[in-house]
Structures are given as C-alpha cells and as structure tokens.
Design an enzyme around this catalytic site. Structure first.
Site, PDB file in Angstrom:
ATOM      1  N   HIS A  33      45.959  44.248  43.682  1.00  0.00           N
ATOM      2  CA  HIS A  33      45.087  43.256  44.322  1.00  0.00           C
ATOM      3  C   HIS A  33      45.471  43.067  45.788  1.00  0.00           C
ATOM      4  CE1 HIS A  33      45.055  41.783  40.013  1.00  0.00           C
ATOM      5  NE2 HIS A  33      43.760  41.845  40.267  1.00  0.00           N
ATOM      6  N   GLN A 150      32.879  49.740  37.388  1.00  0.00           N
ATOM      7  CA  GLN A 150      32.560  48.418  37.945  1.00  0.00           C
ATOM      8  C   GLN A 150      32.167  48.531  39.427  1.00  0.00           C
ATOM      9  OE1 GLN A 150      34.687  44.492  37.268  1.00  0.00           O
ATOM     10  NE2 GLN A 150      35.776  45.152  39.091  1.00  0.00           N
TER      11      GLN A 150
HETATM   12  O1  PAF Z   1      37.751  43.225  38.453  1.00  0.00           O
HETATM   13  C1  PAF Z   1      37.863  42.022  38.190  1.00  0.00           C
HETATM   14  O2  PAF Z   1      38.930  41.431  38.297  1.00  0.00           O
HETATM   15  C2  PAF Z   1      36.633  41.261  37.710  1.00  0.00           C
HETATM   16  O3  PAF Z   1      35.815  42.044  36.912  1.00  0.00           O
HETATM   17  C3  PAF Z   1      35.821  40.610  38.861  1.00  0.00           C
HETATM   18  C4  PAF Z   1      35.232  41.665  39.782  1.00  0.00           C
HETATM   19  C5  PAF Z   1      36.727  39.688  39.652  1.00  0.00           C
HETATM   20  C6  PAF Z   1      34.678  39.788  38.289  1.00  0.00           C
HETATM   21  O4  PAF Z   1      35.147  38.773  37.452  1.00  0.00           O
END
Ligand code: PAF
Length: 274
Positions: A33, A150
């Site tokens: 992150h 995603q």
């Molecule tokens: O990847 C994630 O942590 C989640 O899917 C997100 C993009 C924050 C949406 O809740």
C-alpha cells in the site's frame, strides 16, 4: 497529515487543491500500500488514502468480520510516507442507507476468475470505488497490480462512465522469498507462510514457459494447478490471459498470469505479467 471521518470534513480539507491523487484501501497497510502512496504523491498536489472495509465486496461466510482493522497503526505508516489526508469513514457515513444504487460490471469481465469464486465481489468493489471517487473527486487514483482483475475493471468503469480520473497501476511488492504482500498473509501460520511462496512460483513457471515460446496454455495452466494441489493447496484458478481484457491471448499479445488458491483457511491471489 489530517485524519477525517466524514465526507463533509474531507471536502473541506480538499477545497482549493487542483490535483488530488487517491489511494483507496481497506487498511491493514503494508509496504504494498505504501508503494501506492509513494506513487500517488508524485502525481498530485495532495494525496488522500481511504481506509474502509467495504461490506459490499464480501460474500456471506467470507472474512468481513475478522478482516484486520488497524487504523492507528495505518495512520502512523501513512504519516511516515507523506500522505496528506486519511479518509476513514464509518459504515454509517458511507452507507447511511442500504446502498440501493450499485454498479454492476459486465459479466465477461467480472464473472470470471475472482468473480466466479467470489460472486458479487466486483459489483461491491465498483460500487464503493465509484462512491469513494464521488467523495474524494481525485484527478488520479492508484491501484496495485496484484489485484489485476480489479484494476482492469476499475479502469474500464472509469472509461465507460467518462470519469475525469486517470488510473495508474503499481507493480506488486513482494517479500524476500517472492510472496506478494497482502493483508491476508497475516492469517497464515508459520508453516503456511513458508509454503505460500509456491503460489508465485507456480505463476512464474507459467510465465517463464510462455516467454520461452511454449504455446499450450491449457497444459501449462493444468500443470500449475496440479503442482499446487499435490502440495495440499486448493487452487481456484491459475490462468494465462491477455492483459487488456483477460480473454485467451494470441501469440505476440501482452499476457498476464493470474492465480488464486487456498492454503488452509487462507485464500491468496497473485499475478505476474509475462
Ligand atoms: O483493493 C482493495 O483494497 C479494495 O478492493 C478497494 C479497492 C479499496 C475497494 O474496497
């Protein structure tokens, strides 16, 4: 760094900034992150990270209740990497009523791979991401490539709704042994943690065979599934697909290898571009 919990506070904080860069997260932050935040900081004049465990993307029986919630520790890490604003809304703030309006991504993108094994997952992701985009109104949003499907679906959503947001992706950050960093790695026992590297190894084996000219993709995929299954994993899918739309590729097209598998009670996912 400012930590805000309401949409009104967030809007007040961001008033006057021209270019907001945004990293949506569910918290329980790790170096993966933080790499997204580092990238975001180069792309805007203020960086917002959201922390929100989104109930809509968890199916009944999944780990919504046990998903690690570590707001204080997350804020310490975000402050250290120069994040400007943390948006950490409560469920009541983000979903004051049941969310009746939702985004339903097209089945050909969202009902395969992750979507097949986690029905409704991408509708939940798209709905919250769209809502967070409405709250933050970023010019740029940064996503990790580990969750490859995603980022591809969010990119398509932004294109199809003509949202004025640039989607930027960042390579997966890995532990020294190659395991992709993930909040769910915390669920692994020490023995499982040692075993977990077999997932990226299986993906890398497919990628390396493709790079050396192997063309029998189904054989590579089933060999990789088998290699994990014999070690006690329960693989959901290990596939090599075209990067742009995750459909079967043709020779010469840019490919990505995607995989998800259960090790004990933990489901891990990963991806490797070829
Ligand atoms: O990847 C994630 O942590 C989640 O899917 C997100 C993009 C924050 C949406 O809740």
């Amino acid at each position: 760094m400012h930590v805000v919990h309401t949409i009104a506070e967030l809007r007040a904080r961001l008033a006057g900034y021209r270019c907001v860069s945004f990293v949506p997260t569910m918290g329980s932050l790790h170096e993966g992150h933080l790499a997204l935040v580092h990238q975001a900081r180069t792309l805007g004049d203020v960086t917002v990270a959201s922390i929100f465990v989104n109930r809509l993307q968890f199916a009944p029986g999944e780990d919504f209740d046990t998903y690690p919630r570590t707001l204080e520790a997350d804020c310490v890490q975000l402050r250290a990497v120069g994040c400007g604003v943390v948006f950490a809304p409560s469920e009541r703030e983000l979903y004051p009523q049941a969310q009746g309006f939702t985004i339903q991504p097209p089945a050909e993108l969202a009902d395969i791979f992750e979507g097949e094994f986690r029905p409704g997952f991408f509708a939940g992701v798209c709905t919250v991401v769209q809502k967070l985009f409405g709250c933050v109104q970023p010019s740029v949003a940064v996503f990790g490539k580990k969750d490859y499907q995603q980022q591809m679906i969010v990119r398509r959503m932004v294109q199809q709704f003509a949202l004025p947001i640039e989607i930027v992706t960042v390579d997966t950050i890995r532990a020294a042994d190659g395991l992709a960093l993930s909040s769910r790695n915390a669920y692994l026992s020490p023995a499982e943690r040692r075993e977990a590297v077999q997932l990226p190894m299986a993906l890398a084996a497919i990628a390396s065979a493709l790079r050396s000219g192997e063309t029998d993709v189904p054989a590579l995929e089933s060999e990789a599934m088998q290699s994990l299954a014999v070690r006690g994993w329960r693989p959901d899918y290990l596939v090599a697909r075209r990067r742009s739309d995750l459909q079967p590729g043709r020779p010469g097209e840019a490919m990505v290898v995607l995989g998800a598998a259960r090790l004990g009670a933990t489901r891990l996912i990963d991806s490797v571009e070829v």
